[in-house]
Design an enzyme around this catalytic site. Structure first.
Site, PDB file in Angstrom:
ATOM      1  N   GLU A 142      -5.004   3.694   6.135  1.00 22.01           N
ATOM      2  CA  GLU A 142      -4.755   3.682   4.694  1.00 22.01           C
ATOM      3  C   GLU A 142      -5.108   5.022   4.046  1.00 22.01           C
ATOM      4  O   GLU A 142      -4.350   5.530   3.228  1.00 22.01           O
ATOM      5  CB  GLU A 142      -5.541   2.559   4.018  1.00 22.01           C
ATOM      6  CG  GLU A 142      -4.831   1.217   4.028  1.00 22.01           C
ATOM      7  CD  GLU A 142      -5.411   0.243   3.006  1.00 22.01           C
ATOM      8  OE1 GLU A 142      -5.826   0.703   1.919  1.00 22.01           O
ATOM      9  OE2 GLU A 142      -5.450  -0.958   3.306  1.00 22.01           O
ATOM     10  N   SER A 187     -11.061  -0.496   3.210  1.00 23.23           N
ATOM     11  CA  SER A 187     -10.226  -0.863   4.361  1.00 23.23           C
ATOM     12  C   SER A 187      -9.577   0.392   4.929  1.00 23.23           C
ATOM     13  O   SER A 187      -8.855   1.088   4.221  1.00 23.23           O
ATOM     14  CB  SER A 187      -9.150  -1.860   3.940  1.00 23.23           C
ATOM     15  OG  SER A 187      -9.736  -3.044   3.462  1.00 23.23           O
ATOM     16  N   ARG A 230       0.844  -1.211   0.000  1.00 23.17           N
ATOM     17  CA  ARG A 230       0.000   0.000   0.000  1.00 23.17           C
ATOM     18  C   ARG A 230       0.879   1.260   0.000  1.00 23.17           C
ATOM     19  O   ARG A 230       0.573   2.240   0.673  1.00 23.17           O
ATOM     20  CB  ARG A 230      -0.949   0.019   1.202  1.00 23.17           C
ATOM     21  CG  ARG A 230      -1.891  -1.165   1.263  1.00 23.17           C
ATOM     22  CD  ARG A 230      -2.868  -1.205   0.084  1.00 23.17           C
ATOM     23  NE  ARG A 230      -3.615  -2.459   0.131  1.00 23.17           N
ATOM     24  CZ  ARG A 230      -3.233  -3.578  -0.482  1.00 23.17           C
ATOM     25  NH1 ARG A 230      -2.130  -3.599  -1.203  1.00 23.17           N
ATOM     26  NH2 ARG A 230      -3.951  -4.676  -0.405  1.00 23.17           N
TER      27      ARG A 230
END
Length: 341
Positions: free
Chosen positions: A337, A241, A168
């Protein structure tokens, strides 16, 4: 130069972020042509103003009004640009909807992106986050990206190595944060094989008696799983998420397993262990709970939701409470995130 006539002022951003947070931008420009970017950055009146590059708004948490210029990337276009012995090369502009682009590649008979179906957002945002799901990440199918560098005024092409992809993560979240992605080229395999490393995906295909799936069949299963587990942002505000799955040293994981034998963990190629953030949050009792107008999705503890009228501060307060509980119990700090703006 004067401001482009298409710049709008005191622009509401609620419909442009999937969390559905109400906030206002001092100025807003929908960018449909590269020349608009060049004009903004060549105009002294705009150069010093803070800027936010906005795609689909699906990896963003607005914590207040934005006192600057929002550049909403809406560049469109997609095409198969060639290939070599092993790959088809497909290019898409930054403003293309990611899921629609995946579906388009499948309609062209090209496999490779099906595991990433139904991820919200735009093509231009995909490399920034190195989006991933069901055993595949952008880096696995990436060829190159065209970027505009406001510092130098140049447009250039960057390879996968230059993008320095991580979990990520990419150079665009670090020192390359000023670079503006214009389009992305993907290398899709000519000798396609289904990527069924994700157990739930393989199991779902087996249950349907599909031994040799097509790319479209894999995509259909991925879409079904995502719809079962994750809320539709059009119905309940969320950014998918919210926390990254934490990666810890093997020794730390072993120590945690002694105390928590059911700890969900996955060995990584470098010997570290990736823990399931959703499991950690669930074990701390947060699944389905609410704090103010923000909550944790009842079907997936990794997803924070706007239960109606939540502010960015509401979501931040909930995230911090979850982080504190997980750290107190497991000694692991969860990292969000989404980008906080």
């Amino acid at each position: 130069m004067s401001a482009p006539s298409s710049v709008l002022y005191q622009f509401p951003l609620e419909s442009l972020n999937t969390f559905g947070i109400a906030a206002t931008a001092r100025a807003y420009l929908r960018v449909t042509k590269k020349e608009q970017l060049l004009g903004i950055y060549a105009d002294g009146a705009w150069v010093s103003l803070k800027k936010l590059i906005l795609g689909g708004g699906s990896n963003l948490l607005l914590t207040g009004d934005f006192d600057g210029l929002v550049l909403h990337m809406a560049l469109e276009g997609k095409e198969i640009i060639g290939g070599d012995d092993q790959h088809h090369y497909v290019r898409a502009a930054a403003g293309e909807n990611w899921h629609a682009f995946v579906q388009w590649t499948l309609a062209q008979g090209l496999g490779g992106l099906e595991n990433l179906a139904l991820i919200p957002g735009t093509v231009g945002a995909a490399p920034i986050q190195n989006i991933g799901a069901y055993g595949l990440e952008i880096k696995d199918v990436f060829h190159s990206v065209s970027v505009y560098d406001p510092h130098s005024g140049e447009t250039r092409v960057m390879s996968g190595a230059e993008c320095r992809f991580g979990y990520r993560d990419s150079v665009f979240k670090r020192e390359g944060g000023h670079l503006i992605i214009l389009d992305v080229t993907f290398a899709l395999p000519k000798q396609w094989q289904p990527n069924l490393r994700y157990a739930e995906l393989a199991q779902a295909l087996a249950e349907r008696g599909i031994a040799a799936p097509t790319p479209q069949q894999v995509a259909d299963i991925v879409i079904a799983i995502r719809r079962r587990k994750l809320p539709d942002p059009a119905e309940i505000g969320n950014a998918g998420s919210f926390f990254k799955n934490p990666v810890v040293p093997a020794a730390q994981c072993a120590a945690l397993l002694e105390r928590f034998p059911k700890l969900v963990h996955h060995a990584q190629p470098d010997g570290s262990e990736k823990l399931a953030a959703g499991w950690l949050i669930d074990q701390c009792g947060w699944k389905g709970k609410q704090l103010g107008k923000a909550g944790v999705y009842p079907k997936q503890a990794l997803v924070l939701v706007n239960t109606g009228g939540a502010s960015g501060a509401d979501v931040v307060a909930l995230a911090q409470a979850i982080q504190a509980d997980v750290q107190a119990r497991y000694g692991v700090l969860l990292e969000p995130e989404p980008v906080f703006v």
